[in-house]
Write an enzyme that holds these catalytic residues in place. Structure first.
Site, PDB file in Angstrom:
ATOM      1  N   SER A  34      12.377  71.328 -57.086  1.00 32.04           N
ATOM      2  CA  SER A  34      11.440  70.787 -58.086  1.00 32.04           C
ATOM      3  C   SER A  34      12.069  70.703 -59.467  1.00 32.04           C
ATOM      4  O   SER A  34      12.617  71.682 -59.962  1.00 32.04           O
ATOM      5  CB  SER A  34      10.226  71.710 -58.242  1.00 32.04           C
ATOM      6  OG  SER A  34       9.553  71.862 -57.042  1.00 32.04           O
ATOM      7  N   HIS A  65       9.677  65.489 -56.523  1.00 30.72           N
ATOM      8  CA  HIS A  65      10.729  65.380 -55.516  1.00 30.72           C
ATOM      9  C   HIS A  65      10.956  63.910 -55.168  1.00 30.72           C
ATOM     10  O   HIS A  65      10.038  63.234 -54.728  1.00 30.72           O
ATOM     11  CB  HIS A  65      10.325  66.129 -54.239  1.00 30.72           C
ATOM     12  CG  HIS A  65      10.241  67.617 -54.405  1.00 30.72           C
ATOM     13  ND1 HIS A  65      11.204  68.461 -53.924  1.00 30.72           N
ATOM     14  CD2 HIS A  65       9.330  68.385 -54.999  1.00 30.72           C
ATOM     15  CE1 HIS A  65      10.872  69.706 -54.223  1.00 30.72           C
ATOM     16  NE2 HIS A  65       9.733  69.684 -54.872  1.00 30.72           N
ATOM     17  N   HIS A  87       8.951  71.060 -47.329  1.00 31.55           N
ATOM     18  CA  HIS A  87       8.591  72.477 -47.291  1.00 31.55           C
ATOM     19  C   HIS A  87       7.755  72.781 -46.055  1.00 31.55           C
ATOM     20  O   HIS A  87       7.046  71.925 -45.543  1.00 31.55           O
ATOM     21  CB  HIS A  87       7.753  72.848 -48.520  1.00 31.55           C
ATOM     22  CG  HIS A  87       8.384  72.530 -49.830  1.00 31.55           C
ATOM     23  ND1 HIS A  87       8.419  71.250 -50.344  1.00 31.55           N
ATOM     24  CD2 HIS A  87       9.008  73.321 -50.738  1.00 31.55           C
ATOM     25  CE1 HIS A  87       9.037  71.273 -51.510  1.00 31.55           C
ATOM     26  NE2 HIS A  87       9.412  72.509 -51.771  1.00 31.55           N
ATOM     27  N   TYR A  89       5.026  74.286 -46.059  1.00 29.34           N
ATOM     28  CA  TYR A  89       3.587  74.087 -46.329  1.00 29.34           C
ATOM     29  C   TYR A  89       3.132  72.642 -46.166  1.00 29.34           C
ATOM     30  O   TYR A  89       1.941  72.365 -46.125  1.00 29.34           O
ATOM     31  CB  TYR A  89       3.207  74.619 -47.721  1.00 29.34           C
ATOM     32  CG  TYR A  89       3.872  73.934 -48.900  1.00 29.34           C
ATOM     33  CD1 TYR A  89       3.556  72.635 -49.277  1.00 29.34           C
ATOM     34  CD2 TYR A  89       4.822  74.610 -49.662  1.00 29.34           C
ATOM     35  CE1 TYR A  89       4.169  72.026 -50.362  1.00 29.34           C
ATOM     36  CE2 TYR A  89       5.434  74.015 -50.751  1.00 29.34           C
ATOM     37  CZ  TYR A  89       5.108  72.722 -51.096  1.00 29.34           C
ATOM     38  OH  TYR A  89       5.722  72.119 -52.154  1.00 29.34           O
ATOM     39  N   GLU A  90       4.072  71.708 -46.090  1.00 26.92           N
ATOM     40  CA  GLU A  90       3.649  70.302 -45.992  1.00 26.92           C
ATOM     41  C   GLU A  90       3.051  69.973 -44.630  1.00 26.92           C
ATOM     42  O   GLU A  90       2.116  69.192 -44.538  1.00 26.92           O
ATOM     43  CB  GLU A  90       4.824  69.379 -46.311  1.00 26.92           C
ATOM     44  CG  GLU A  90       5.211  69.446 -47.786  1.00 26.92           C
ATOM     45  CD  GLU A  90       6.493  68.703 -48.088  1.00 26.92           C
ATOM     46  OE1 GLU A  90       6.591  67.504 -47.773  1.00 26.92           O
ATOM     47  OE2 GLU A  90       7.418  69.323 -48.651  1.00 26.92           O
ATOM     48  N   ALA A 117      12.933  76.005 -57.759  1.00 28.27           N
ATOM     49  CA  ALA A 117      12.185  76.587 -58.877  1.00 28.27           C
ATOM     50  C   ALA A 117      11.450  77.793 -58.308  1.00 28.27           C
ATOM     51  O   ALA A 117      10.911  77.719 -57.209  1.00 28.27           O
ATOM     52  CB  ALA A 117      11.205  75.567 -59.420  1.00 28.27           C
ATOM     53  N   MET A 212       8.541  79.108 -52.514  1.00 22.12           N
ATOM     54  CA  MET A 212       7.992  78.479 -51.310  1.00 22.12           C
ATOM     55  C   MET A 212       9.028  77.683 -50.518  1.00 22.12           C
ATOM     56  O   MET A 212       8.661  76.842 -49.697  1.00 22.12           O
ATOM     57  CB  MET A 212       6.839  77.548 -51.710  1.00 22.12           C
ATOM     58  CG  MET A 212       5.759  78.195 -52.552  1.00 22.12           C
ATOM     59  SD  MET A 212       4.504  77.001 -53.051  1.00 22.12           S
ATOM     60  CE  MET A 212       3.619  77.920 -54.330  1.00 22.12           C
ATOM     61  N   SER A 213      10.309  77.933 -50.756  1.00 21.32           N
ATOM     62  CA  SER A 213      11.339  77.119 -50.078  1.00 21.32           C
ATOM     63  C   SER A 213      12.560  77.974 -49.769  1.00 21.32           C
ATOM     64  O   SER A 213      12.505  79.202 -49.789  1.00 21.32           O
ATOM     65  CB  SER A 213      11.732  75.943 -50.978  1.00 21.32           C
ATOM     66  OG  SER A 213      12.455  76.399 -52.107  1.00 21.32           O
ATOM     67  N   ASN A 236       8.347  80.607 -64.245  1.00 19.33           N
ATOM     68  CA  ASN A 236       7.144  81.341 -64.681  1.00 19.33           C
ATOM     69  C   ASN A 236       7.249  82.777 -64.179  1.00 19.33           C
ATOM     70  O   ASN A 236       8.034  83.068 -63.281  1.00 19.33           O
ATOM     71  CB  ASN A 236       5.879  80.680 -64.082  1.00 19.33           C
ATOM     72  CG  ASN A 236       5.957  80.596 -62.562  1.00 19.33           C
ATOM     73  OD1 ASN A 236       6.552  79.658 -62.018  1.00 19.33           O
ATOM     74  ND2 ASN A 236       5.409  81.580 -61.873  1.00 19.33           N
ATOM     75  N   HIS A 248       1.604  74.071 -60.924  1.00 16.73           N
ATOM     76  CA  HIS A 248       2.692  73.158 -60.562  1.00 16.73           C
ATOM     77  C   HIS A 248       3.221  72.387 -61.777  1.00 16.73           C
ATOM     78  O   HIS A 248       4.423  72.124 -61.880  1.00 16.73           O
ATOM     79  CB  HIS A 248       2.208  72.204 -59.464  1.00 16.73           C
ATOM     80  CG  HIS A 248       3.307  71.373 -58.856  1.00 16.73           C
ATOM     81  ND1 HIS A 248       4.462  71.929 -58.308  1.00 16.73           N
ATOM     82  CD2 HIS A 248       3.450  70.033 -58.716  1.00 16.73           C
ATOM     83  CE1 HIS A 248       5.245  70.962 -57.856  1.00 16.73           C
ATOM     84  NE2 HIS A 248       4.659  69.797 -58.101  1.00 16.73           N
TER      85      HIS A 248
HETATM   86  N1  HPA Z   1       5.220  81.340 -56.836  1.00 14.17           N
HETATM   87  C1  HPA Z   1       5.703  80.648 -55.787  1.00 14.17           C
HETATM   88  N2  HPA Z   1       6.497  79.604 -55.914  1.00 14.17           N
HETATM   89  C2  HPA Z   1       6.845  79.235 -57.153  1.00 14.17           C
HETATM   90  C3  HPA Z   1       6.387  79.913 -58.292  1.00 14.17           C
HETATM   91  C4  HPA Z   1       5.532  81.030 -58.105  1.00 14.17           C
HETATM   92  O1  HPA Z   1       5.085  81.695 -59.072  1.00 14.17           O
HETATM   93  N3  HPA Z   1       6.928  79.278 -59.372  1.00 14.17           N
HETATM   94  C5  HPA Z   1       7.682  78.260 -58.890  1.00 14.17           C
HETATM   95  N4  HPA Z   1       7.637  78.232 -57.548  1.00 14.17           N
END
Ligand code: HPA
Length: 276
Positions: A34, A65, A87, A89-90, A117, A212-213, A236, A248
């Site tokens: 991302s 993406h 991913h 989750y998709e 990210a 998540m990846s 973050n 996001h």
């Molecule tokens: N959690 C999960 N995936 C992420 C986060 C998060 O805080 N930030 C960027 N991808």
């Protein structure tokens, strides 16, 4: 969909398809996460092929993406860039990136660098920090090798994030004047962000990052015999650690802002280290 639904014949079909467009053996393959896709636009003499055209490649898109394979040159090296990933989750398939990784085995890529990210659960890894992943924790989603019947499924994970590649990343970071802390990445399926209690769990198990990846990609890369490393951009702090809950938009915005540092690191890595 799972491991067995992406047969190895698709590795060859993908290789034939991209070879006909001029894609050869790269010095380095890079998966861009991302907000990091702009590195693909800097590749010189680029051949760009949308995933949708390549046999066995994942379909679908997440905002941020671009989803294309880009082959060309960076810092005088040959690079194969996966601009965008799919991913778990998709569609619920942890092996969704199997064919792109299998293509690398057919192209003879000596190394894979995955980027993402991530959220930070470590107070000293502030948003904007680039972190080299040293190890991972995978508790929240199924292993991508489930359904694999080959003995190679029992893949050792002791040095999944290749120590030699990590040492070369550290040397490149020093050359680029960047700090590059190492951290443990904990994979959560997403697409919902973690709860505050889940972030506390991540801290208790010794994670520095949540995301998540990447984890299923590294497991599959090891199974396929690829040498891999991974970099995170912290976008973050985990839920409950900052006033505004992670979202996001923030993830993409901070990844965009920090992308120049990651790009400088990748360029220094390509310049400074013998590949292949
Ligand atoms: N959690 C999960 N995936 C992420 C986060 C998060 O805080 N930030 C960027 N991808």
């Amino acid at each position: 969909m799972a491991w067995a639904d992406h047969p190895e014949t698709l590795f060859d079909a993908a290789q034939r398809f991209v070879a006909a467009r001029g894609v050869g053996t790269p010095d380095l393959a890079i998966i861009l996460g991302s907000g990091l896709g702009s590195l693909a636009d800097e590749v010189e003499d680029a051949v760009r092929i949308p995933y949708a055209e390549i046999p066995g490649f994942p379909r679908g898109a997440v905002s941020g993406h671009a989803k294309a394979l880009v082959f060309g040159r960076l810092e005088g090296r040959s690079v194969l860039v996966f601009a965008g990933r799919s991913h778990y989750y998709e569609g619920g398939d942890p092996a969704v990136m199997k064919v792109p990784l299998g293509l690398l085995t057919r192209l003879g890529s000596p190394a894979l660098l995955a980027t993402n990210a991530a959220g930070s659960v470590n107070p000293v890894m502030a948003p904007g920090t680039v972190v080299a992943i040293a190890d991972h924790v995978s508790l929240g989603a199924p292993n991508p090798l489930i359904g694999d019947v080959d003995e190679r499924r029992f893949v050792p994970m002791a040095e999944a994030y290749d120590p030699a590649l990590r040492a070369r990343l550290q040397a490149a970071a020093a050359q680029a004047g960047l700090a590059l802390p190492e951290g443990v990445y904990m994979w959560w399926s997403g697409p919902s962000f973690e709860t505050p209690a889940e972030i506390r769990l991540a801290q208790v198990v010794g994670a520095d990052l949540v995301g998540m990846s990447t984890v299923p990609e590294i497991i599959m890369a090891r199974r396929l015999g690829l040498v891999a490393a991974a970099l995170s951009i912290v976008t973050n702090y985990g839920t409950g650690m900052q006033v505004v809950a992670p979202n996001h938009m923030e993830t993409k915005h901070v990844a965009d802002a920090a992308a120049p540092r990651l790009k400088a690191l990748v360029r220094a890595f390509l310049r400074e280290t013998p590949l292949g």
